[in-house]
Design an enzyme around this catalytic site. Structure first.
Site, PDB file in Angstrom:
ATOM      1  CD  GLU A 190      -2.216   1.388   2.847  1.00  0.00           C
ATOM      2  OE1 GLU A 190      -2.506   2.533   3.232  1.00  0.00           O
ATOM      3  OE2 GLU A 190      -2.278   0.380   3.582  1.00  0.00           O
ATOM      4  CG  ASP A 214      -0.008   6.941  -0.980  1.00  0.00           C
ATOM      5  OD1 ASP A 214      -1.150   7.379  -1.172  1.00  0.00           O
ATOM      6  OD2 ASP A 214       0.919   7.642  -0.525  1.00  0.00           O
ATOM      7  CG  ASP A 246      -5.828   1.530   3.335  1.00  0.00           C
ATOM      8  OD1 ASP A 246      -5.724   2.681   2.870  1.00  0.00           O
ATOM      9  OD2 ASP A 246      -6.001   1.299   4.545  1.00  0.00           O
ATOM     10  CD  GLU A 285      -3.404   4.362  -1.412  1.00  0.00           C
ATOM     11  OE1 GLU A 285      -3.447   5.578  -1.674  1.00  0.00           O
ATOM     12  OE2 GLU A 285      -3.185   3.924  -0.261  1.00  0.00           O
TER      13      GLU A 285
END
EC number: 3.1.26.3
Length: 226
Positions: free
Chosen positions: A41, A45, A114, A117
């Site tokens: 994640e 991101d 989440d 990502e």
């Protein structure tokens, strides 16, 4: 995990993992296993932010940094990612611990966001930056076509504040009414009291700030600004 479910997810994603263990890790919440998706994640991101920033830079050569930042924030914020997760039917693929399953974690916006990502991070490790960039741009094609610079891209709290100030009304107040979960995976519930609305507006999020933004967005909808 059911291979039929996994294959269906990969078709929706538009990508088939060579290393299936990366896909499984991306779908694993920390409540289910010590080998969870938080590192993926983190990576995803950063990649998502770069890809969207570059796409906006290329699409809007005359737009200033402030507007581009606001457009990027709109495109990568949690509720946009959660919406995308629902489009992929991620809820049926998540690997959650018993507590999260019982509390409905498979539909929680923060977990869906989440996981999107984490999937981006997994695709990057499974392939390369060019492949993951093409995939992200494919996922975002309609959203990139629809977005435009302007006040609409300001975050909800700012827009709500400006709306109230423009009408000489008191600023909204935000109150934390509930915090659920462990320190590493909390969900905040906020009540936002706004002049002109008879009842507090409720927002939830994985941090106080995100919950306040969600509440402000709901207030704007109720005030028919959206």
């Amino acid at each position: 995990m059911n291979p039929i479910v996994i294959n269906r997810l990969q078709r929706k994603l538009g990508y088939t993992f060579q290393q299936q263990e990366l896909l499984l890790q991306a779908l694993t919440h920390r409540s289910a296993s010590s080998k969870h998706n938080e590192r993926l994640e983190f990576l995803g991101d950063s990649i998502l932010s770069f890809v969207i920033a570059n796409a906006l830079f290329q699409r809007f050569p005359r737009v200033d940094e402030g507007d581009m930042s606001r457009m990027r924030a709109t495109l990568v914020r949690g509720n946009t990612l959660a919406e995308m997760g629902r489009e992929f039917d991620l809820g049926e693929c998540l690997r959650l611990g018993p507590g999260e399953l019982k509390s409905g974690g498979f539909r929680r916006e923060s977990i869906l966001a989440d996981t999107v990502e984490a999937l981006i991070g997994g695709v990057f490790l499974d392939s390369d930056i060019q492949t993951v960039e093409r995939l992200i741009l494919d996922w975002y094609r309609s959203r990139l076509d629809e977005i435009s610079p302007g006040d609409k891209q300001k975050d909800p709290k700012t827009r709500l504040q400006e709306f109230l100030q423009g009408r000489h009304l008191p600023l909204p107040s935000y109150l934390v009414v509930q915090v659920r979960g462990e320190a590493h995976d909390q969900e905040f519930t906020i009540h936002c009291q706004v002049s002109g609305l008879s009842e507090p507006v409720v927002g939830t999020g994985s941090s106080r700030r995100k919950a306040e933004q969600a509440a402000a967005e709901q207030a704007l909808i109720k005030l028919e600004l959206e």
